[in-house]
Design a protein around this motif. Structure first.
Motif, PDB file in Angstrom:
ATOM      1  N   UNK A  13      20.264  32.511  38.810  1.00  0.00           N
ATOM      2  CA  UNK A  13      21.399  33.310  38.321  1.00  0.00           C
ATOM      3  C   UNK A  13      22.553  33.339  39.311  1.00  0.00           C
ATOM      4  N   UNK A  14      22.886  32.179  39.840  1.00  0.00           N
ATOM      5  CA  UNK A  14      23.933  32.069  40.850  1.00  0.00           C
ATOM      6  C   UNK A  14      25.251  32.664  40.357  1.00  0.00           C
ATOM      7  N   UNK A  15      25.626  32.365  39.120  1.00  0.00           N
ATOM      8  CA  UNK A  15      26.924  32.812  38.626  1.00  0.00           C
ATOM      9  C   UNK A  15      26.991  34.321  38.426  1.00  0.00           C
ATOM     10  N   UNK A  16      25.856  34.950  38.210  1.00  0.00           N
ATOM     11  CA  UNK A  16      25.866  36.414  38.097  1.00  0.00           C
ATOM     12  C   UNK A  16      26.356  37.055  39.397  1.00  0.00           C
ATOM     13  N   UNK A  17      25.954  36.484  40.529  1.00  0.00           N
ATOM     14  CA  UNK A  17      26.406  37.015  41.820  1.00  0.00           C
ATOM     15  C   UNK A  17      27.910  36.792  41.982  1.00  0.00           C
ATOM     16  N   UNK A  18      28.388  35.633  41.593  1.00  0.00           N
ATOM     17  CA  UNK A  18      29.823  35.366  41.720  1.00  0.00           C
ATOM     18  C   UNK A  18      30.635  36.325  40.846  1.00  0.00           C
ATOM     19  N   UNK A  19      30.125  36.599  39.636  1.00  0.00           N
ATOM     20  CA  UNK A  19      30.834  37.558  38.771  1.00  0.00           C
ATOM     21  C   UNK A  19      30.874  38.941  39.417  1.00  0.00           C
ATOM     22  N   UNK A  20      29.731  39.323  39.990  1.00  0.00           N
ATOM     23  CA  UNK A  20      29.653  40.644  40.625  1.00  0.00           C
ATOM     24  C   UNK A  20      30.616  40.733  41.804  1.00  0.00           C
ATOM     25  N   UNK A  21      30.701  39.700  42.614  1.00  0.00           N
ATOM     26  CA  UNK A  21      31.566  39.732  43.791  1.00  0.00           C
ATOM     27  C   UNK A  21      33.033  39.596  43.420  1.00  0.00           C
ATOM     28  N   UNK A  22      33.310  38.885  42.321  1.00  0.00           N
ATOM     29  CA  UNK A  22      34.687  38.884  41.814  1.00  0.00           C
ATOM     30  C   UNK A  22      35.101  40.300  41.421  1.00  0.00           C
ATOM     31  N   UNK A  23      34.190  41.030  40.792  1.00  0.00           N
ATOM     32  CA  UNK A  23      34.490  42.410  40.406  1.00  0.00           C
ATOM     33  C   UNK A  23      34.804  43.303  41.590  1.00  0.00           C
ATOM     34  N   UNK A  24      34.260  42.973  42.756  1.00  0.00           N
ATOM     35  CA  UNK A  24      34.500  43.798  43.939  1.00  0.00           C
ATOM     36  C   UNK A  24      35.884  43.568  44.549  1.00  0.00           C
ATOM     37  N   UNK A  25      36.538  42.436  44.200  1.00  0.00           N
ATOM     38  CA  UNK A  25      37.849  42.135  44.803  1.00  0.00           C
ATOM     39  C   UNK A  25      38.966  42.027  43.774  1.00  0.00           C
ATOM     40  N   UNK A  26      38.658  42.161  42.494  1.00  0.00           N
ATOM     41  CA  UNK A  26      39.678  41.905  41.478  1.00  0.00           C
ATOM     42  C   UNK A  26      40.852  42.881  41.556  1.00  0.00           C
ATOM     43  N   UNK A  27      40.646  44.055  42.137  1.00  0.00           N
ATOM     44  CA  UNK A  27      41.753  45.010  42.282  1.00  0.00           C
ATOM     45  C   UNK A  27      42.832  44.480  43.213  1.00  0.00           C
TER      46      UNK A  27
END
Length: 484
Positions: free
Chosen positions: A62-76
């Motif tokens: 589930x590599x992309x799940x981590x990338x989605x989660x980390x994108x959410x942490x910086x999208x602001x």
């Protein structure tokens, strides 16, 4: 006394890597990194995403799940108003991700408990779960798990660990109990009019979102918050963060489950979890684990609770006796009270009693160092094991040249403040090649269990690797010397 090696040795594997977010503390750096990603064309983004997926895809589930989660942490921090494609979001998430080899340095300090699932076994067999302290870069420790079977003839087989590791999902809106929250605020010196207003507006149990709403309402009309209110708000949020809930999907194998530091008070490690299968007076079962939370400056004893090793609750412990390392639950109540071993002064062994597993005070001295091999200090090596002869406490002692040894005490079943017997000589010491490792001259365990009159004792070798021995209980008890 006969000590039987199991032939099992668990060594650190640097190939087991966890994906962590790596986000700079400086917001300007975050913006710069995002800016470079936004400057790429969509074709370039697709090309880069394919390359990084090919590079890391076989190393993680589930590599992309981590990338989605980390994108959410910086999208602001994204300054562009245009919608971003999924590929660009994933690529930005990958820019703020990295691998962490969580057991590259050491895999040690085990504890062992019966597995909640005992189905499908032959007569006389027991399935167990073992917790291990895994240490990687920066000496950051997390909690790993393994599972195995003790056979009727006391041989032990371990399930091969998965190549992959998986961190649990954090519950974004955990539930708290008001009594515990208020008590901890009082203990920390943050009982004031503002915190009282916040707590009074909440129910007996409340969620994180309800807590945040109560703080917003309490601050309404105050204008710039007074310094005392600001500090109390910070403390309340720290306390909420320290009492978290995580969950693994049932499809995640036991050996893939990793509890990595979540709260700020354990940011530099979760050390030496002592798991125990606790049987309540109504025969309900809950697994407790005391562990040491370390933030790089201070230590804080904390508590994990689980019934299935899928969902875990981390809780702060409360009371004047919650200090130092090495707290370990007894596996049941005694005369209606919870009982805990502890070491308040980093030298002697203490015992304490409580009506509530989350509140501890009034420790009583149980044992001082009495043998040369424990002349520096003594402590427990996990929860006591109940036998017909008494509570068997596996201990550790530190002697000259900081050499660790494993010993044992026997406590009275009805009154565990009474020491009935002790080992005058060490049960285990590091000898020969076992002396060399991450921390030389150390043997250590965080918990054993009894199966068919045989003590199953996993222990760490020099804070590096872990092995298991079995010891006939009658021989161990016979080797102990009665105490006056």
């Amino acid at each position: 006394m006969t000590i039987h090696p199991s032939g099992v040795t668990m060594r650190p594997n640097a190939a087991r890597v966890l994906i962590r977010s790596f986000i700079p503390a400086d917001p300007a750096r975050i913006v710069n990194i995002i800016g470079r990603a936004l400057a790429l064309s969509e074709a370039e983004i697709e090309e880069q995403l394919v390359a990084v997926t090919e590079d890391f895809g076989s190393r993680h589930l589930n590599l992309r799940d981590f990338w989605r989660r980390h994108f959410g942490q910086v999208k602001a921090h994204i300054f562009s108003g245009r919608p971003l494609s999924e590929a660009r979001q994933l690529y930005i998430g990958a820019l703020f991700s990295g691998e962490y080899a969580l057991e590259a340095a050491a895999l040690f300090n085990p504890s062992v408990v019966p597995h909640p699932d005992q189905a499908g076994l032959a007569e006389g067999e027991l399935r167990f779960i073992m917790s291990l302290r895994a240490t990687g870069e920066g000496h950051i420790s997390s909690i790993e798990f393994r599972t195995g079977i003790i056979h009727a003839d006391h041989t032990i087989t371990m399930e091969d660990p998965s190549r992959f590791v998986t961190a649990p999902k954090l519950n974004p809106n955990p539930t708290f109990r008001k009594m515990m929250f208020v008590h901890k605020l009082m203990e920390m010196g943050f009982e004031n009019d503002w915190s009282a207003t916040v707590m009074e507006s909440l129910g007996f149990d409340f969620t994180l979102s309800e807590l945040e709403q109560a703080m917003r309402l309490a601050a309404r009309g105050l204008g710039p918050l007074p310094r005392e209110v600001q500090r109390t708000t910070e403390c309340v949020r720290w306390l909420a963060q320290s009492n978290y809930e995580v969950h693994f999907d049932p499809s995640v194998a036991v050996s893939e489950r990793i509890i990595f530091p979540v709260s700020s008070n354990e940011s530099n490690g979760m050390e030496d979890a002592r798991f125990v299968r606790f049987v309540e007076d109504d025969d309900s079962i809950l697994y407790y684990a005391t562990y040491t939370a370390y933030n790089g400056r201070a230590i804080l004893p904390q508590l994990l609770e689980t019934s299935d090793f899928l969902s875990f609750r981390a809780r702060t412990l409360n009371g004047s006796a919650v200090q130092n390392k090495g707290m370990a639950f007894f596996p049941r109540r005694i005369d209606g009270r919870y009982v805990m071993l502890s070491r308040q002064d980093d030298e002697n062994q203490f015992i304490m009693f409580s009506e509530n597993p989350h509140f501890w005070g009034d420790p009583q001295l149980l044992r001082r160092p009495s043998q040369p091999w424990e002349a520096v200090k003594i402590g427990n090596c996990g929860s006591p094991v109940e036998t017909k002869a008494g509570w068997l406490v596996i201990t550790h002692g530190v002697g000259p040249m900081r050499k660790y040894s494993i010993g044992a005490l026997l406590l009275d079943l009805r009154d565990p403040t009474k020491v009935l017997a002790e080992l005058r000589e060490p049960l285990l010491q590091a000898v020969g090649s076992e002396r060399e490792g991450y921390v030389p001259n150390v043997v250590y365990t965080c918990g054993a269990l009894l199966h068919r009159d045989r003590l199953i004792l996993p222990y760490a070798l020099c804070d590096t690797a872990t092995t298991i021995v079995t010891i006939p209980l009658d021989e161990l008890l016979a080797a102990m010397t009665p105490c006056a």
